[in-house]
Structure formats: C-alpha cells, structure tokens
Design a protein around this motif. Sequence first.
Motif, PDB file in Angstrom:
ATOM      1  N   LEU A 104     -57.391  44.656  -1.994  1.00  0.00           N
ATOM      2  CA  LEU A 104     -57.677  44.486  -3.420  1.00  0.00           C
ATOM      3  C   LEU A 104     -58.708  43.384  -3.649  1.00  0.00           C
ATOM      4  O   LEU A 104     -59.608  43.518  -4.500  1.00  0.00           O
ATOM      5  CB  LEU A 104     -56.377  44.151  -4.169  1.00  0.00           C
ATOM      6  N   ALA A 105     -58.590  42.282  -2.881  1.00  0.00           N
ATOM      7  CA  ALA A 105     -59.558  41.190  -3.012  1.00  0.00           C
ATOM      8  C   ALA A 105     -60.952  41.659  -2.634  1.00  0.00           C
ATOM      9  O   ALA A 105     -61.946  41.292  -3.271  1.00  0.00           O
ATOM     10  CB  ALA A 105     -59.130  40.018  -2.138  1.00  0.00           C
ATOM     11  N   LEU A 106     -61.042  42.486  -1.608  1.00  0.00           N
ATOM     12  CA  LEU A 106     -62.345  43.003  -1.175  1.00  0.00           C
ATOM     13  C   LEU A 106     -62.940  43.921  -2.230  1.00  0.00           C
ATOM     14  O   LEU A 106     -64.115  43.795  -2.583  1.00  0.00           O
ATOM     15  CB  LEU A 106     -62.181  43.743   0.155  1.00  0.00           C
ATOM     16  N   GLU A 107     -62.135  44.837  -2.765  1.00  0.00           N
ATOM     17  CA  GLU A 107     -62.651  45.784  -3.757  1.00  0.00           C
ATOM     18  C   GLU A 107     -63.112  45.085  -5.030  1.00  0.00           C
ATOM     19  O   GLU A 107     -64.010  45.563  -5.718  1.00  0.00           O
ATOM     20  CB  GLU A 107     -61.577  46.816  -4.086  1.00  0.00           C
ATOM     21  N   LEU A 133     -62.185  52.539  -2.149  1.00  0.00           N
ATOM     22  CA  LEU A 133     -63.031  52.639  -0.963  1.00  0.00           C
ATOM     23  C   LEU A 133     -62.204  53.012   0.258  1.00  0.00           C
ATOM     24  O   LEU A 133     -61.051  52.605   0.387  1.00  0.00           O
ATOM     25  CB  LEU A 133     -63.690  51.281  -0.671  1.00  0.00           C
ATOM     26  N   ASN A 134     -62.830  53.772   1.145  1.00  0.00           N
ATOM     27  CA  ASN A 134     -62.252  53.938   2.480  1.00  0.00           C
ATOM     28  C   ASN A 134     -62.751  52.752   3.296  1.00  0.00           C
ATOM     29  O   ASN A 134     -63.891  52.746   3.767  1.00  0.00           O
ATOM     30  CB  ASN A 134     -62.694  55.260   3.105  1.00  0.00           C
ATOM     31  N   LEU A 135     -61.912  51.772   3.469  1.00  0.00           N
ATOM     32  CA  LEU A 135     -62.331  50.524   4.090  1.00  0.00           C
ATOM     33  C   LEU A 135     -62.549  50.657   5.597  1.00  0.00           C
ATOM     34  O   LEU A 135     -63.000  49.720   6.233  1.00  0.00           O
ATOM     35  CB  LEU A 135     -61.306  49.430   3.797  1.00  0.00           C
ATOM     36  N   ASN A 136     -62.237  51.824   6.139  1.00  0.00           N
ATOM     37  CA  ASN A 136     -62.498  52.064   7.555  1.00  0.00           C
ATOM     38  C   ASN A 136     -63.749  52.917   7.763  1.00  0.00           C
ATOM     39  O   ASN A 136     -64.044  53.319   8.884  1.00  0.00           O
ATOM     40  CB  ASN A 136     -61.282  52.754   8.193  1.00  0.00           C
ATOM     41  N   SER A 137     -64.485  53.182   6.660  1.00  0.00           N
ATOM     42  CA  SER A 137     -65.712  53.974   6.741  1.00  0.00           C
ATOM     43  C   SER A 137     -66.930  53.059   6.713  1.00  0.00           C
ATOM     44  O   SER A 137     -67.208  52.423   5.686  1.00  0.00           O
ATOM     45  CB  SER A 137     -65.791  54.959   5.568  1.00  0.00           C
ATOM     46  N   PRO A 138     -67.691  52.952   7.818  1.00  0.00           N
ATOM     47  CA  PRO A 138     -68.890  52.103   7.810  1.00  0.00           C
ATOM     48  C   PRO A 138     -69.882  52.481   6.706  1.00  0.00           C
ATOM     49  O   PRO A 138     -70.499  51.596   6.101  1.00  0.00           O
ATOM     50  CB  PRO A 138     -69.487  52.339   9.207  1.00  0.00           C
ATOM     51  N   ALA A 165     -67.206  38.551   0.210  1.00  0.00           N
ATOM     52  CA  ALA A 165     -66.839  39.938   0.505  1.00  0.00           C
ATOM     53  C   ALA A 165     -66.806  40.185   2.009  1.00  0.00           C
ATOM     54  O   ALA A 165     -65.951  40.924   2.510  1.00  0.00           O
ATOM     55  CB  ALA A 165     -67.822  40.897  -0.173  1.00  0.00           C
ATOM     56  N   ALA A 166     -67.744  39.565   2.725  1.00  0.00           N
ATOM     57  CA  ALA A 166     -67.768  39.738   4.179  1.00  0.00           C
ATOM     58  C   ALA A 166     -66.528  39.121   4.808  1.00  0.00           C
ATOM     59  O   ALA A 166     -65.905  39.708   5.708  1.00  0.00           O
ATOM     60  CB  ALA A 166     -69.033  39.106   4.753  1.00  0.00           C
ATOM     61  N   ARG A 167     -66.136  37.947   4.343  1.00  0.00           N
ATOM     62  CA  ARG A 167     -64.938  37.302   4.880  1.00  0.00           C
ATOM     63  C   ARG A 167     -63.683  38.109   4.550  1.00  0.00           C
ATOM     64  O   ARG A 167     -62.778  38.239   5.378  1.00  0.00           O
ATOM     65  CB  ARG A 167     -64.829  35.876   4.339  1.00  0.00           C
ATOM     66  N   ASP A 168     -63.640  38.672   3.337  1.00  0.00           N
ATOM     67  CA  ASP A 168     -62.478  39.478   2.963  1.00  0.00           C
ATOM     68  C   ASP A 168     -62.405  40.764   3.783  1.00  0.00           C
ATOM     69  O   ASP A 168     -61.309  41.231   4.117  1.00  0.00           O
ATOM     70  CB  ASP A 168     -62.536  39.822   1.470  1.00  0.00           C
ATOM     71  N   LEU A 169     -63.560  41.343   4.097  1.00  0.00           N
ATOM     72  CA  LEU A 169     -63.560  42.549   4.931  1.00  0.00           C
ATOM     73  C   LEU A 169     -63.051  42.231   6.336  1.00  0.00           C
ATOM     74  O   LEU A 169     -62.256  42.995   6.904  1.00  0.00           O
ATOM     75  CB  LEU A 169     -64.966  43.144   4.999  1.00  0.00           C
ATOM     76  N   LEU A 170     -63.500  41.118   6.894  1.00  0.00           N
ATOM     77  CA  LEU A 170     -63.030  40.736   8.225  1.00  0.00           C
ATOM     78  C   LEU A 170     -61.524  40.473   8.216  1.00  0.00           C
ATOM     79  O   LEU A 170     -60.817  40.848   9.162  1.00  0.00           O
ATOM     80  CB  LEU A 170     -63.783  39.489   8.706  1.00  0.00           C
TER      81      LEU A 170
END
Length: 580
Positions: free
Chosen positions: A226-229, A248-253, A282-287
């Motif tokens: 949720l934080a990433l989106e 989002l499909n967070l596993n889709s590059p 956003a990059a930190r949240d994705l990681l």
Amino acid sequence: MEEKTANYTLVTDPKELPRVVNALEEAGAVGADTETTSLSPRDGEARLLQLATPDETFIIDLFEVRDISPLKEVLEGGPVKIFHNSKFDFQFLKELHGISAAPVFDTMLAAQLLDGGRQGAAYGLDAVAERYLDESPDKSEQRSDWSGKLTGRQLEYAARDAAVLLPLREKLLEALEAEELVRVSKIEFAAVSSIAEMELAGVKLDVGRWKELEKTVRERRDEAALALEAHFPEPEGVLPLEGLGPRLNLNSPQQITDAFRSIGIELADTKVWTLLKVDHPAARDLLRYRELQKKLGTYLETYPKFIHPKTGRIHASFLQCRVPTGRLACASPNIQQIPHEEEFRRCFVAENGYTLVIADYSQIELRILAEVSDDPAFVSAFQKGEDLHSLTAATMYGVSMEEVTKDQRSDAKRINFGLMYGRGAKSLSAQLGTDEARGRQLIDEYFNNYPKVQRYLQRTANRATRDRTLRTLAGRVRKFSNDPVEDDRGAMRREAMNYPIQGSSADIAKLALAYISRDLRGLDARLVNSIHDEFVVECREELAPEVSEKMRGAMTRAGERILEKVPVEVEVVVSREWTK
C-alpha cells in the motif's frame, strides 16, 4: 543359506556372516553399496548390502539377515570401504543397523574434486565409471521394486555396482595423486559421516512461533504494498473498488517500470542494484516489499511442509561438493539461508531438556586473506586481537580506533568483504549509498593502507586468467573454462579473487565437522546445522559447558591445520533458540 554364482554369493543365513568378515579383513579395500526401498531411512528399509573384495562379491539380503552386528567391527574399521555417494549408504546403515562405516573412499566426491568445480558433468556411478573405466554399468534395475522377491537381474545388477567400485577407486586415486588432491579428498571423506548424521538428526522448528511470524510478515508485506502504490497516481478512468487488492502487479517488471515512469523516473531495469541508486522513497518501498514477499514465499509458507511426520523435525539435504568453492550447499529446504533476523532464527529450537550450542569462527575469511596476502597490517591486527573492521575504518577515515563510529565501521566491513569478493567502485558505491567517485576514492584509500592485499588479489586474478586453475590452502583446485563462449573475463577475475579464500574456509569448515563429531562421540549431543563457518549442536542442557569447550577446541584445531601465521578465534553461545 548361501547361494553362490560366478558373479556373487547371496547370503540369507546369519551363520554365513563370519565367513564374510574373514574375507573382508583380508582385503585391502572393499566395494560397498546398498539397495533400498526408499530414498530415506525414515521412509523405507535397506534391502541389500553388497560388499565386494577383489576375489568375491557378497550380497547380504537384509530382509533375511536382520542382525548384521557381526559385520560392525570390520565395517567401522579395517579396510577402506568404497562407496559412490557414501552419505546415502551411511545413513541407512547408521539409522537402521547402528553401523558407522569408516574409513570411506567416495568415488562420487573424488570425481567432483577432480573436475575442479566445472559445471555440467554427471556424477552418477554409470557416468563416472564410463569416464574413468570406459565402461558404463547398466542402471536399468536401479528403480525396480526392491521390497519383494528378487530377480536374478536385480542381484547381478547389485553385485556389479559394488564390484566396479574397486577398479574405479584405483583410477580415481591415481588421478587424485597426479593432481595433488589427496589431502583435500581425505578432508572430504572424513566429513561424510558428520554430514550424514547431521541430516539424520534434523532441526526442530517451533511451528506455533513460525505461524505467528508468518502472520506478522504478511501484514508488513501488505502495508509495504500500500505504501508503494501510494507513490503512483491513480490510473485514469479507473474507479478504485474496495477489496480488489493492489492495482499494480508488484511482481511485474513492466508494470513497475511504467509506474515509476508515471512519477518521472526512468528505470533501466528493476534489479536491486538499479533500485538502490534511485533517490526516491518508492524505490525503497519496492525493495522492502520484495524482501517481505521473499520471506513469505521462500521460508514462512513452505518450511513447515518439510517437517517429517515421524520425527517432527526438518531433515534438510546437505550437498557436499556441488559448488566450486567446496562450501556445503543445502536443499529441501535450505536451512543455511534462514534470514539472520532474530525473529526468524528464534523459531529453531532445542527439544525439551536440551539446548543449542552455537559456535562460529570470528572473521575466518578475513583471517585467510591475511594469511594468503601476508599483508603486515592485516596479519598484525589479528595477532594483536584487534577488530579489523574498526582498524580499517580508522585508517580510511583518519581517526583513532576509539573515535570510529558505528556507520564508519559498517562501511569498512562492507569494503573489507566487498573487495575480497572482487567488487568494483560501481557496486561498492551502490551498497554504501554513495556515488561512484567516492566509491573509487574509498577503494584507493583501502589499498594504500593494505598494499599487499591489492597485489595478492591482482596476482590471483592474473594467475587464473593465465593458468585457468587456482588452489586453496589445502590444495582444492578450481578449473576455469577455456571455452571462448563461456569466457567472461570480468566475472572470472572476480570469482578468482575470492576462490582461494572462500575455498580455504570450506576446507577448514569440513575439517571442523569431522573433528566436532569425533570429539562429541559418546555424549548426548548431535550436530544439527552447519552454515559455512557456523555450527549448531543440540545437547542435554547439563552438557552444554563440556560441549562448548569441545566444539571450541575442535574448530580451533581445524583452523590451525590450515592457517600458519594468523590465529584462529571461535565464538560460542548457548541458547535454547538459534540466537546469539
């Protein structure tokens, strides 16, 4: 009774065992094999035990001869027993018949050592025999039913598998001597019993704690999603519908790349090193999301499925010579790669009335680097008992050891290990969170302080490029490819810099495994895990002080067998949980 053919003698009467013992005692070496009804002694039985001397091959029907204790003394001593994948046979003999086969010569491990870490070769008995004897045993009966009435074809197959090990050992021993691999082969063979017994012991997982942790990590994962989106705008023309999950499909590059583009960030790819250099939350949240998702999918959701119903424990498989450095690998499941966080490791516990003794080497790879480079500052630091990471930070940042901050020591630690693994300014700067120019400056300062380390790393990489081979301190060989298609010079140089260090650490660890098992013999204590340079023993609570000292002594002796200039230190902790 005894049934004799031209190829083998079938033993179905216990009264015939003394004759078998006499024949084995007169032999210099014995080909040994088992045929089983399952791949694990927890799930099946051993049907046949085949023992081949140069003069005769015996097949003992273990369904008819249930008590093979008359063989115990000769199988646990006397002539060398030649197995192919000895860990498998050792476990059946140990678990079901109380016999610890020794000494052993393992034709599979010998073939793997001779190949020097090259990938792609097959190591089944048929493949190894074809390479070294120009003959390929027929393995068609291998998967046949060994639980019922045996056929003549099955018995002939069983006899051949044991008999072929005698000439195969001769060929492999000649090759080991020619390539100066006898010393490291003895280290490998001595470690087999320890690794086999470690698998038999298994580890205990507190399932209740594990399930609670799974729930907690799933909540963290969902919060991270949720934080990433929240960083990305809502798609035009799409109304949010409650309960449908992430947009989002967070596993889709591709979807991730598009989402970052929507906030003005162009990603070359979505790899970790790329995201580490992006200065946006956003990059930190994705990681963070990916890290939590991996913990769920790889560990929390899967590990309870590996608990065996009979023992209530996880019995992982340790792979002895599967990676080029000689390090143990682990599978089904990989209990070497449990996340380091205490909340994960505290879920691995001792049984009631028992405790865990956890021992590991202090900075063993850096000590090996000091040994092989002979850098005076490195060697002196360890001889004086100084903290090398603090010393490195002090020299690089121009402060006293007492003034080194936690962050400076952390940076020095990354640099110490990073350069040993062949990292350049680009990857090191990404890990340190700085720019590439600063990364290059730190590397230059490091090598100014430790010039012999730099010369050693460059010399080692050059030797690998020139000779295509490298060795550890115990003589383990790494053979690099000569294939121009596979030849990635940069990758090879990076691997070469670290191979003698990590490989020597593996040699020490396997010596330690053998020494620990030997020194704990007769005590209610058992190895349950090995994580490279860390060893975990489960023992009765009242034995913990004695076990601690025996482990420390065994590991120290193993290190001193390999290192001559640099002292070895072992840290030991006692805990009912796998925590330090």
